[in-house]
Scaffold this motif. Structure first.
Motif, mmCIF file in Angstrom:
data_model
loop_
_atom_site.group_PDB
_atom_site.id
_atom_site.type_symbol
_atom_site.label_atom_id
_atom_site.label_comp_id
_atom_site.label_asym_id
_atom_site.label_seq_id
_atom_site.Cartn_x
_atom_site.Cartn_y
_atom_site.Cartn_z
ATOM 1 N N SER A 263 58.472 34.697 9.014
ATOM 2 C CA SER A 263 58.303 35.022 7.404
ATOM 3 C C SER A 263 58.993 33.779 7.479
ATOM 4 C CB SER A 263 59.698 36.004 6.664
ATOM 5 O OG SER A 263 59.458 37.406 7.218
ATOM 6 N N VAL A 264 59.303 33.049 8.679
ATOM 7 C CA VAL A 264 59.405 30.980 7.775
ATOM 8 C C VAL A 264 58.434 30.535 7.243
ATOM 9 C CG1 VAL A 264 59.675 28.934 9.164
ATOM 10 C CG2 VAL A 264 60.232 31.408 10.530
ATOM 11 N N THR A 265 56.629 30.809 7.015
ATOM 12 C CA THR A 265 55.840 30.099 6.490
ATOM 13 C C THR A 265 56.521 30.155 5.240
ATOM 14 O OG1 THR A 265 55.144 32.616 6.858
ATOM 15 C CG2 THR A 265 53.932 30.905 8.090
ATOM 16 N N ALA A 266 57.283 30.804 4.743
ATOM 17 C CA ALA A 266 57.634 31.662 2.802
ATOM 18 C C ALA A 266 58.290 30.438 2.829
ATOM 19 C CB ALA A 266 58.299 32.555 2.953
ATOM 20 N N VAL A 267 59.021 29.905 3.129
ATOM 21 C CA VAL A 267 59.806 28.873 3.488
ATOM 22 C C VAL A 267 59.261 27.365 2.129
ATOM 23 C CG1 VAL A 267 61.104 28.067 4.944
ATOM 24 C CG2 VAL A 267 59.187 27.105 5.548
ATOM 25 N N GLU A 268 57.573 27.116 2.271
ATOM 26 C CA GLU A 268 56.702 26.266 1.861
ATOM 27 C C GLU A 268 56.384 26.802 0.653
ATOM 28 O OE1 GLU A 268 53.225 24.935 3.643
ATOM 29 O OE2 GLU A 268 54.424 24.800 5.480
ATOM 30 N N LEU A 269 56.647 28.114 -0.183
ATOM 31 C CA LEU A 269 56.490 28.562 -1.445
ATOM 32 C C LEU A 269 56.945 27.697 -2.772
ATOM 33 C CD1 LEU A 269 54.409 31.021 -1.947
ATOM 34 C CD2 LEU A 269 56.666 32.104 -2.185
ATOM 35 N N PHE A 270 58.713 27.438 -2.186
ATOM 36 C CA PHE A 270 58.772 26.881 -3.479
ATOM 37 C C PHE A 270 58.823 25.062 -3.142
ATOM 38 C CE2 PHE A 270 61.743 30.661 -4.136
ATOM 39 C CZ PHE A 270 60.577 31.241 -4.807
ATOM 40 N N VAL A 271 59.224 24.351 -1.591
ATOM 41 C CA VAL A 271 58.947 23.430 -1.911
ATOM 42 C C VAL A 271 58.334 22.497 -2.327
ATOM 43 C CG1 VAL A 271 59.627 21.131 0.122
ATOM 44 C CG2 VAL A 271 60.600 23.823 -0.061
ATOM 45 N N VAL A 272 56.973 22.893 -1.715
ATOM 46 C CA VAL A 272 55.335 22.111 -1.936
ATOM 47 C C VAL A 272 55.522 22.154 -3.353
ATOM 48 C CG1 VAL A 272 53.629 21.954 -1.619
ATOM 49 C CG2 VAL A 272 54.470 23.144 0.085
ATOM 50 N N GLU A 273 56.052 23.149 -4.539
ATOM 51 C CA GLU A 273 55.616 23.293 -5.409
ATOM 52 C C GLU A 273 56.936 23.093 -6.310
ATOM 53 O OE1 GLU A 273 53.630 26.627 -6.984
ATOM 54 O OE2 GLU A 273 51.748 26.528 -5.376
ATOM 55 N N LYS A 274 57.694 22.021 -5.841
ATOM 56 C CA LYS A 274 59.164 22.273 -6.876
ATOM 57 C C LYS A 274 58.705 20.757 -8.108
ATOM 58 C CE LYS A 274 62.890 22.103 -4.555
ATOM 59 N NZ LYS A 274 64.241 22.225 -3.872
ATOM 60 N N TYR B 17 58.275 32.092 -12.982
ATOM 61 C CA TYR B 17 58.148 32.333 -11.642
ATOM 62 C C TYR B 17 59.101 32.533 -10.771
ATOM 63 C CZ TYR B 17 57.171 28.660 -8.502
ATOM 64 O OH TYR B 17 56.494 27.016 -7.546
ATOM 65 N N PHE B 18 59.545 32.474 -10.511
ATOM 66 C CA PHE B 18 60.590 33.281 -9.143
ATOM 67 C C PHE B 18 59.902 34.594 -8.905
ATOM 68 C CE2 PHE B 18 63.662 36.278 -7.162
ATOM 69 C CZ PHE B 18 63.454 35.150 -5.919
ATOM 70 N N PHE B 19 59.300 35.993 -9.517
ATOM 71 C CA PHE B 19 58.701 36.755 -9.307
ATOM 72 C C PHE B 19 57.383 36.855 -9.512
ATOM 73 C CE2 PHE B 19 62.599 38.989 -11.921
ATOM 74 C CZ PHE B 19 63.651 38.929 -10.290
ATOM 75 N N GLY B 20 56.557 35.411 -10.024
ATOM 76 C CA GLY B 20 55.533 35.399 -10.244
ATOM 77 C C GLY B 20 55.069 35.175 -7.989
ATOM 78 N N LYS B 21 55.515 33.787 -8.267
ATOM 79 C CA LYS B 21 55.570 33.741 -6.407
ATOM 80 C C LYS B 21 55.888 35.266 -6.179
ATOM 81 C CE LYS B 21 53.987 30.132 -5.962
ATOM 82 N NZ LYS B 21 53.207 29.514 -6.404
ATOM 83 N N LEU B 22 56.990 35.172 -6.463
ATOM 84 C CA LEU B 22 57.613 36.356 -5.686
ATOM 85 C C LEU B 22 56.275 37.838 -5.049
ATOM 86 C CD1 LEU B 22 59.749 36.809 -3.705
ATOM 87 C CD2 LEU B 22 60.406 38.265 -5.354
ATOM 88 N N SER C 86 63.047 37.204 1.467
ATOM 89 C CA SER C 86 63.620 36.527 0.732
ATOM 90 C C SER C 86 64.841 35.507 0.875
ATOM 91 C CB SER C 86 64.572 38.058 -0.045
ATOM 92 O OG SER C 86 63.409 38.807 -0.715
ATOM 93 N N MET C 87 65.240 35.904 1.920
ATOM 94 C CA MET C 87 65.755 35.024 2.686
ATOM 95 C C MET C 87 65.498 33.499 2.625
ATOM 96 S SD MET C 87 68.412 34.855 6.386
ATOM 97 C CE MET C 87 69.283 33.487 6.820
ATOM 98 N N ALA C 88 64.358 33.242 3.158
ATOM 99 C CA ALA C 88 63.330 32.031 3.249
ATOM 100 C C ALA C 88 63.169 31.537 1.772
ATOM 101 C CB ALA C 88 62.054 32.649 3.988
ATOM 102 N N LEU C 89 63.431 32.639 0.980
ATOM 103 C CA LEU C 89 62.722 31.647 -0.098
ATOM 104 C C LEU C 89 63.985 31.333 -1.054
ATOM 105 C CD1 LEU C 89 60.680 34.108 -1.840
ATOM 106 C CD2 LEU C 89 59.862 31.838 -1.311
ATOM 107 N N ALA C 90 65.520 32.357 -0.142
ATOM 108 C CA ALA C 90 67.027 31.213 -1.025
ATOM 109 C C ALA C 90 67.353 29.674 -0.421
ATOM 110 C CB ALA C 90 67.594 31.615 -0.795
#
Length: 458
Positions: free
Chosen positions: A292-303, A320-325, A373-377
């Protein structure tokens, strides 16, 4: 607006920006070839024009465009300004046909204001300052040359002796005095006084208003559900348009499931079966966390994109949060967990009960969701992917130590034992153990009574 009205506006902007030939093409990324640089620039302008804003800010809208396309883009902006919109943009080296379109011109150098006023009066202003534009010279280039202090206009205004120009001073000694001189000349000009009067009137009107009205909340034209729908749709479309990451994750999951199934193939109900079951269940849990570490890119890349679109009032933060989730949890977390469970469960020969199979699948999905969820946080507070990945890895290593296999949790000192309740693998591992070991008999052929024990030599 109705759908056909939206489509009409989209097609109108595409036609005006000259993007009809690439209307159905991918924009592309740094790894995937897409449209050209000029077409990408016009696409970013079109994203701003599509909302029909009253004030439009553009940063170098002609960069990467040829002179003809740049002129077409500025003509479009000029037509928009005549419809009652205010358009503010920075630009470098515009040609004369573009310069003629400017209504107001602002020149800056070293953080100081060199000129601000009607663009067509700028030449006369610099002439009054002692800098005359040469015939057939582009006014925009002339202004930049004067500010930089190395133009022929500056040379012609210097003292000439014996038909030769005096030796020019070094730029380091000349730039600062020239900039200060031009800035001081502007402060004493009529343009500055007129601007100062307008600013004083505006600031005076603002002081009369209450401070609470200074910061207005962003208003949205659409509902939360509408925004959630389109953010999710865009995220899924981007995922399908660049399926390398999702396909690679599925392939790795299949290969890893086959390898784990081959290593722990057909678990027995004997002493080795207990150890192997405990080991494979621990591996399955920790694997879900680290994958699940790959989830960290979800927000960082598109910030940057998110910040721009949120400030522009495109959607709410929650949408945006729930859509990306949704776009991450369903295809990137649930599907690999289902595939991994289907492969390993039957190869390992775990408890042959349907309810046990689905409990294991559900437990692994929940572990993946919690870890993601922890990775996204963590990623939401970071701007660099490597730092977010490092923090996630360190967190999961500590969680793994308190999962219940590597150390007996009852022996941990009291001032550290509370960390076990923050361990995601601990809950998943306990659920898998309870699901698998409950009801199994590891002492076949023995009649164990309350006074007897079934022990194994190690």
């Amino acid at each position: 607006m109705k759908n056909h009205e939206k489509n009409e506006r989209i097609n109108m902007v595409i036609q005006e920006l000259g993007l009809a030939k690439v209307a159905d093409s991918k924009v592309g990324t740094q790894f995937t070839r897409g449209v050209s640089g000029g077409e990408r620039k016009r696409t970013s302008i079109g994203m701003e024009l599509i909302t029909d804003p009253s004030i439009l800010f553009l940063d170098e809208p002609t960069t990467g465009l040829d002179s003809s396309t740049a002129n077409a883009v500025l003509l479009l902006l000029k037509r928009m300004s005549k419809q009652g919109r205010t358009i503010i943009f920075s630009i470098h080296q515009p040609r004369y046909s573009i310069f003629k379109l400017f209504d107001s011109l602002t020149l800056l150098a070293s953080g100081k204001l060199m000129f601000h006023g009607p663009a067509q009066e700028a030449l006369g202003y610099f002439a009054s300052a002692g800098h005359h534009c040469e015939p057939y010279n582009n006014p925009a280039d002339f202004f930049l040359d004067v500010i930089n202090g190395d133009s022929s206009a500056v040379v012609l205004n210097r003292e000439i002796e014996d038909g030769e120009v005096k030796e020019m001073e070094e730029p380091s000694k000349r730039d600062k005095p020239l900039i200060e001189k031009l800035a001081e000349f502007y402060v004493n000009s009529a343009f500055f006084r007129e601007t100062k009067v307008e600013l004083d009137q505006l600031s005076g009107g603002q002081k009369q208003k209450k401070k609470s009205t200074a910061f207005k909340e962003i208003t949205y034209a659409t509902s939360f559900c509408h925004q959630l729908r389109w953010v999710s749709k865009r995220s899924f479309k981007n995922l399908l348009g660049n399926p390398q990451a999702s396909i690679a994750q599925v392939i790795v999951t299949v290969i890893l499931g086959l390898v784990v199934g081959a290593i722990f193939y057909d678990l027995k109900s004997d002493p080795t079966g207990i150890q192997n079951r405990a080991g494979v269940l621990f591996f399955l849990t920790t694997n879900q966390c680290f994958s699940s570490v790959t989830a960290v890119e979800l927000f960082v890349v598109e910030k940057k994109i998110f910040m721009h679109e949120y400030i522009s009032g495109y959607y709410r933060v929650s949408s945006y949060f729930f859509g990306k989730l949704l776009s991450d949890l369903l295809p990137m977390r649930m599907i690999p967990s289902v595939i991994f469970t289907c492969i390993t469960y039957f190869l390992l020969g775990l408890k042959p009960k349907a309810e046990a199979f689905f409990v294991m699948m559900f437990s692994l999905i929940m572990v993946a969701y919690a870890a993601s969820s922890m990775a996204l946080a963590i990623a939401a507070g970071q701007s660099v992917v490597s730092i977010a990945t490092l923090l996630m890895t360190i967190s999961f290593v500590f969680m793994m130590m308190f999962s219940g296999l590597l150390v007996n949790l009852t022996t941990v000192v009291p001032w550290l034992s509370w960390l076990q309740y923050l361990s995601i693998p601990r809950y998943g591992y306990a659920a898998l153990q309870h699901n698998e070991f409950l009801g199994l008999d590891f002492c076949p052929g023995l009649n164990v009574t309350a006074n007897d024990t079934c022990s194994f030599a190690t």
